[in-house]
Motif scaffolding. Sequence first.
Motif, PDB file in Angstrom:
ATOM      1  N   ALA A 109       0.762  -1.076  -0.123  1.00  0.00           N
ATOM      2  CA  ALA A 109       0.011   0.097  -0.121  1.00  0.00           C
ATOM      3  C   ALA A 109       0.912   1.285   0.101  1.00  0.00           C
ATOM      4  O   ALA A 109       0.431   2.233  -0.142  1.00  0.00           O
ATOM      5  N   SER A 110       2.092   0.993   0.245  1.00  0.00           N
ATOM      6  CA  SER A 110       3.148   2.354   0.239  1.00  0.00           C
ATOM      7  C   SER A 110       4.522   1.929  -0.220  1.00  0.00           C
ATOM      8  O   SER A 110       4.713   0.602  -0.111  1.00  0.00           O
ATOM      9  N   VAL A 111       5.239   2.710  -0.674  1.00  0.00           N
ATOM     10  CA  VAL A 111       6.740   2.139  -1.070  1.00  0.00           C
ATOM     11  C   VAL A 111       7.355   2.842   0.052  1.00  0.00           C
ATOM     12  O   VAL A 111       7.373   4.111   0.413  1.00  0.00           O
ATOM     13  N   VAL A 112       8.187   2.068   0.690  1.00  0.00           N
ATOM     14  CA  VAL A 112       8.925   2.384   1.979  1.00  0.00           C
ATOM     15  C   VAL A 112      10.393   2.223   1.422  1.00  0.00           C
ATOM     16  O   VAL A 112      10.861   1.027   0.987  1.00  0.00           O
ATOM     17  N   TYR A 113      11.211   3.440   1.884  1.00  0.00           N
ATOM     18  CA  TYR A 113      12.735   3.263   1.508  1.00  0.00           C
ATOM     19  C   TYR A 113      13.264   3.847   2.700  1.00  0.00           C
ATOM     20  O   TYR A 113      12.971   4.601   3.424  1.00  0.00           O
TER      21      TYR A 113
END
Length: 426
Positions: free
Chosen positions: A191-195
Amino acid sequence: MTVEAQDRIVEFPALKDAQAKLDAKRKSLADIFAEAGPEYDMAKVKSIQGDSRAKVDYIGQLNAEIDECKGKVDELLVVARAAAAAKAAEQTESGHQDVGDEEPTRTKSGKPRSFGEMFMASDAAKGYRPGMGQGPQAQLDIEFGALLKADFLTSAGWAPETTRTGRVEMFPTRPAPHVVEFLPTTTTTQASVVYMEETTFTNAAVETAEAGTFPQASLALTERSSAVRKIAVYLPVSDEQFEDEPRARAYVDNRLPFMLRQRLDLQILQGNGTSPNLLGTSNVVGIQSQAKGADPTPDAIYKAMRKIRDDGFAEPSVVFVTPANWEPVRLLRTADGQYIWGHPSMPGPVTIWGVPVVETTAAPSTKILLGDYANFSELAMRRGIDVQVSNSHSTYFVEGKQAIRADLRCALIHYRPKAFAEVTGI
C-alpha cells in the motif's frame, strides 16, 4: 465541359502568361537541384552567388514565388472556366431556339410551358385536319417541373441520404501519456513504497599521523514512504448506445484510460501531496530553486542545471515547460536576425544545453521544472488501468444504463530532492 470550352480556357491570355511564368520558375528550381545533384551539394551550384546559406535562402525565396504564381494561376483558371462555361451555355441556348425566339419548353421569360401550350405549338396539332383519320405525330420534351406545376425541392420532397464518414474528431486536449514516459516505472504489491534515505553523511576522513587519533564520521538513515494513490473516473452509458453502435464500446474503452493517463501526467508535475493526491515535482520539499530575475530564460535554466550538478550530484535528464513559456526561448534571435536555437527548418528533437525539452501544458504556468528523473524518480504501479462495467449503480438497472469505470493505483517517489529544480518567475 466541352472540348470547345476547354479550348477557350487555353486561349485566355492572362492565364497563359501566368502559367508560363509559373513554368519558368519551376524550371529554374529544377535546374538548381540538378546542379546540386542527389546529395544537394550547394557547392556545386554555380548559378547562384554566395555561400550555402545564401543559396538555401534563394531556394526558399524561389519556392515562395512558385507558390504565389501557382495561386495566381488557380485564380485565373476559375475565372477562365466560368467565362468558357458561360459562353458555351449561351451558344447552346441559341441553338435550341426553334419556336420564334423561345425554347420549345420555355417562354421568353424563362418560365416552363404547360402541356397544352407545347401540344398546340407542335407539328401534330398544326398538321391535323378534320376527317383525316390518324394525324401527324410529334414528340414533346416535357419538363418534370412544368408538369407538376411546383418545384420538387429537398425541403418538401425527398431529402438525400447522408452517411457518416466514420471519422470521430476528438476534443482538443493535452495528449497523454507524455510526462510519464520520462520516469522509470516499476511495480509494487504494498500500500506504500517504503525506503531508507541517508539524512546524515559527515565525512571526517583526513590524513592522520602515525599513532594519531582517527577522526569520527557520522551516518544516519531515515525511513521514508510514499503512499499508493488511486486515480479514477466513470461514465454512464445507456444499453441502447452499446447495442446500436458497435464502435461505441471501443470508443469509451479508449477515452476513459486516456483520461487517467492525462491526469497522471498532471499529478507527476503538480500534485500537492495531500491525500489522495500524489506529490508532484513542483511541491517536493528540498528541490533546487533558481529565480529567473533579469536573466534570459536559457541562462536561468543553465544555472538550475548547475545547482543540480553541484549540490544534487545528478545530471538533468529532461526539462518540462509549457509551450507558452518555451516560445520566447525558441524564437530568440541575434541582432542580425539569426535564430539562436536553430533555423525553423531544422529537424530533430528539441533540446536546451543538451537536455531534452518536453513542451506540455501539464507543467506549471509560472515555472520550468527539470531534474534527473531517469535516476532519482520512480512511478511504482500497484495496479495498472482496470476497466469495469456494471448496471447496479443507483437506479441504472431500471433505467437501462451502465456505469463504466476505470482506475489505476500508483505511488510517485522523488528519491533525491536536490536532483530536481524549478526555475521561477517565468
